[in-house]
Write a protein that holds these residues in place. Structure first.
Motif, PDB file in Angstrom:
ATOM      1  N   ARG A  84       0.854  -1.186   0.000  1.00 42.35           N
ATOM      2  CA  ARG A  84       0.000   0.000   0.000  1.00 42.35           C
ATOM      3  C   ARG A  84       0.888   1.234   0.000  1.00 42.35           C
ATOM      4  N   SER A  85       0.579   2.173  -0.881  1.00 43.41           N
ATOM      5  CA  SER A  85       1.325   3.419  -0.973  1.00 43.41           C
ATOM      6  C   SER A  85       0.325   4.566  -0.942  1.00 43.41           C
ATOM      7  N   GLU A  86       0.660   5.601  -0.183  1.00 44.73           N
ATOM      8  CA  GLU A  86      -0.242   6.743  -0.086  1.00 44.73           C
ATOM      9  C   GLU A  86       0.564   8.030  -0.197  1.00 44.73           C
ATOM     10  N   PHE A  87       0.055   8.953  -0.992  1.00 41.46           N
ATOM     11  CA  PHE A  87       0.671  10.261  -1.163  1.00 41.46           C
ATOM     12  C   PHE A  87      -0.344  11.305  -0.745  1.00 41.46           C
ATOM     13  N   ARG A  88       0.117  12.329  -0.021  1.00 42.06           N
ATOM     14  CA  ARG A  88      -0.751  13.445   0.341  1.00 42.06           C
ATOM     15  C   ARG A  88      -0.015  14.733   0.056  1.00 42.06           C
ATOM     16  N   TYR A  89      -0.709  15.634  -0.599  1.00 39.64           N
ATOM     17  CA  TYR A  89      -0.147  16.938  -0.927  1.00 39.64           C
ATOM     18  C   TYR A  89      -1.077  17.995  -0.364  1.00 39.64           C
ATOM     19  N   GLY A  90      -0.532  19.140  -0.059  1.00 40.58           N
ATOM     20  CA  GLY A  90      -1.400  20.215   0.407  1.00 40.58           C
ATOM     21  C   GLY A  90      -0.628  21.493   0.641  1.00 40.58           C
ATOM     22  N   SER A  91      -1.368  22.547   0.760  1.00 37.23           N
ATOM     23  CA  SER A  91      -0.757  23.833   1.061  1.00 37.23           C
ATOM     24  C   SER A  91      -1.617  24.534   2.096  1.00 37.23           C
ATOM     25  N   ALA A  92      -0.983  25.398   2.853  1.00 38.48           N
ATOM     26  CA  ALA A  92      -1.689  26.170   3.870  1.00 38.48           C
ATOM     27  C   ALA A  92      -1.030  27.537   3.959  1.00 38.48           C
ATOM     28  N   THR A  93      -1.812  28.518   4.324  1.00 37.67           N
ATOM     29  CA  THR A  93      -1.282  29.879   4.477  1.00 37.67           C
ATOM     30  C   THR A  93      -1.834  30.494   5.752  1.00 37.67           C
ATOM     31  N   ARG A  94      -1.120  31.478   6.222  1.00 37.48           N
ATOM     32  CA  ARG A  94      -1.552  32.228   7.398  1.00 37.48           C
ATOM     33  C   ARG A  94      -1.025  33.643   7.266  1.00 37.48           C
ATOM     34  N   SER A  95      -1.843  34.636   7.590  1.00 38.65           N
ATOM     35  CA  SER A  95      -1.443  36.041   7.548  1.00 38.65           C
ATOM     36  C   SER A  95      -1.691  36.667   8.918  1.00 38.65           C
ATOM     37  N   ILE A  96      -0.710  37.439   9.372  1.00 39.50           N
ATOM     38  CA  ILE A  96      -0.770  38.076  10.683  1.00 39.50           C
ATOM     39  C   ILE A  96      -0.403  39.548  10.508  1.00 39.50           C
ATOM     40  N   ALA A  97      -1.155  40.432  11.147  1.00 42.01           N
ATOM     41  CA  ALA A  97      -0.860  41.861  11.065  1.00 42.01           C
ATOM     42  C   ALA A  97       0.440  42.162  11.816  1.00 42.01           C
ATOM     43  N   LEU A  98       1.304  42.938  11.173  1.00 42.42           N
ATOM     44  CA  LEU A  98       2.562  43.351  11.797  1.00 42.42           C
ATOM     45  C   LEU A  98       2.306  44.540  12.716  1.00 42.42           C
ATOM     46  N   PRO A  99       3.171  44.728  13.720  1.00 43.04           N
ATOM     47  CA  PRO A  99       3.025  45.917  14.569  1.00 43.04           C
ATOM     48  C   PRO A  99       3.233  47.191  13.756  1.00 43.04           C
ATOM     49  N   ALA A 100       2.612  48.255  14.172  1.00 39.77           N
ATOM     50  CA  ALA A 100       2.755  49.540  13.480  1.00 39.77           C
ATOM     51  C   ALA A 100       4.224  49.941  13.445  1.00 39.77           C
ATOM     52  N   GLY A 101       4.695  50.343  12.282  1.00 41.80           N
ATOM     53  CA  GLY A 101       6.069  50.803  12.127  1.00 41.80           C
ATOM     54  C   GLY A 101       7.091  49.711  11.886  1.00 41.80           C
ATOM     55  N   ALA A 102       6.680  48.432  11.887  1.00 43.33           N
ATOM     56  CA  ALA A 102       7.632  47.345  11.635  1.00 43.33           C
ATOM     57  C   ALA A 102       8.134  47.447  10.200  1.00 43.33           C
ATOM     58  N   LYS A 103       9.432  47.208  10.009  1.00 40.84           N
ATOM     59  CA  LYS A 103      10.042  47.306   8.687  1.00 40.84           C
ATOM     60  C   LYS A 103      10.376  45.917   8.157  1.00 40.84           C
ATOM     61  N   GLU A 104      10.099  45.710   6.875  1.00 43.58           N
ATOM     62  CA  GLU A 104      10.327  44.424   6.221  1.00 43.58           C
ATOM     63  C   GLU A 104      11.769  43.935   6.410  1.00 43.58           C
ATOM     64  N   GLU A 105      12.737  44.846   6.305  1.00 39.31           N
ATOM     65  CA  GLU A 105      14.147  44.443   6.397  1.00 39.31           C
ATOM     66  C   GLU A 105      14.559  44.000   7.797  1.00 39.31           C
ATOM     67  N   ASP A 106      13.729  44.281   8.813  1.00 31.69           N
ATOM     68  CA  ASP A 106      14.041  43.874  10.182  1.00 31.69           C
ATOM     69  C   ASP A 106      13.417  42.532  10.571  1.00 31.69           C
ATOM     70  N   VAL A 107      12.535  41.997   9.735  1.00 36.78           N
ATOM     71  CA  VAL A 107      11.860  40.730  10.033  1.00 36.78           C
ATOM     72  C   VAL A 107      12.831  39.582   9.793  1.00 36.78           C
ATOM     73  N   THR A 108      12.921  38.649  10.772  1.00 35.27           N
ATOM     74  CA  THR A 108      13.802  37.483  10.646  1.00 35.27           C
ATOM     75  C   THR A 108      12.992  36.210  10.866  1.00 35.27           C
ATOM     76  N   ALA A 109      13.501  35.092  10.310  1.00 35.48           N
ATOM     77  CA  ALA A 109      12.827  33.801  10.467  1.00 35.48           C
ATOM     78  C   ALA A 109      13.862  32.711  10.702  1.00 35.48           C
ATOM     79  N   THR A 110      13.530  31.773  11.602  1.00 34.67           N
ATOM     80  CA  THR A 110      14.379  30.610  11.866  1.00 34.67           C
ATOM     81  C   THR A 110      13.486  29.375  11.905  1.00 34.67           C
ATOM     82  N   TYR A 111      14.093  28.209  11.652  1.00 32.73           N
ATOM     83  CA  TYR A 111      13.361  26.940  11.682  1.00 32.73           C
ATOM     84  C   TYR A 111      14.154  25.936  12.492  1.00 32.73           C
ATOM     85  N   LYS A 112      13.495  25.340  13.507  1.00 28.44           N
ATOM     86  CA  LYS A 112      14.166  24.343  14.339  1.00 28.44           C
ATOM     87  C   LYS A 112      13.121  23.384  14.901  1.00 28.44           C
TER      88      LYS A 112
END
Length: 139
Positions: A84-112
């Motif tokens: 038996r073989s099973e494949f599952r694909y999918g996508s998900a999105t989420r949007s969150i309002a940034l604080p007032a005055g936050a700058k794109e170049e200051d946003v950082t992301a890490t994955y662990k």
């Protein structure tokens, strides 16, 4: 038509398990926690089993932090009675309002350990000036 006599109880419960995990929802979403740490918005997204280099997109647009994830899961089971073989694909999105005055170049992301952490610092807010009443003199 499939032969249901070859199905195991776990095969019958698989759709229920996927539904409870959110795989069968109409609009898949990413589980997140968000909080303020000082002047920084911290967003932690639960996205286990993905490659952060290819499966995740973090972007900033019009004051919103957008997180998109593409998942691909494969499972195989071999037994004496079959394969038996099973494949599952999918996508998900989420949007969150940034604080007032936050700058794109200051946003950082890490994955662990299956958790994506995004930090968006906001500038210090100047203290609100107190109002001073001006006395009106009569002449």
């Amino acid at each position: 038509m499939s032969d249901l006599s070859k199905w195991t109880p776990s095969d019958m419960l698989e759709p229920v398990r996927r539904f409870l995990e959110g795989d069968l929802t109409l609009a898949p979403s990413i589980k997140i926690e968000q909080f303020q740490e000082g002047n920084t918005l911290v967003v932690r997204a639960e996205v286990p089993g993905i490659d952060p280099d290819t499966d995740v997109d973090v972007s900033v647009s019009e004051g919103m932090l957008n997180i998109s994830v593409e998942r691909e899961e494969k499972s195989e089971q071999k037994s004496k009675t079959g394969y038996r073989s099973e494949f599952r694909y999918g996508s998900a999105t989420r949007s969150i309002a940034l604080p007032a005055g936050a700058k794109e170049e200051d946003v950082t992301a890490t994955y662990k350990d299956g958790v994506l952490e995004v930090r968006a610092p906001a500038p210090e807010v100047a203290p609100v000036e107190t109002t001073k009443k001006i006395r009106i003199d009569r002449s």
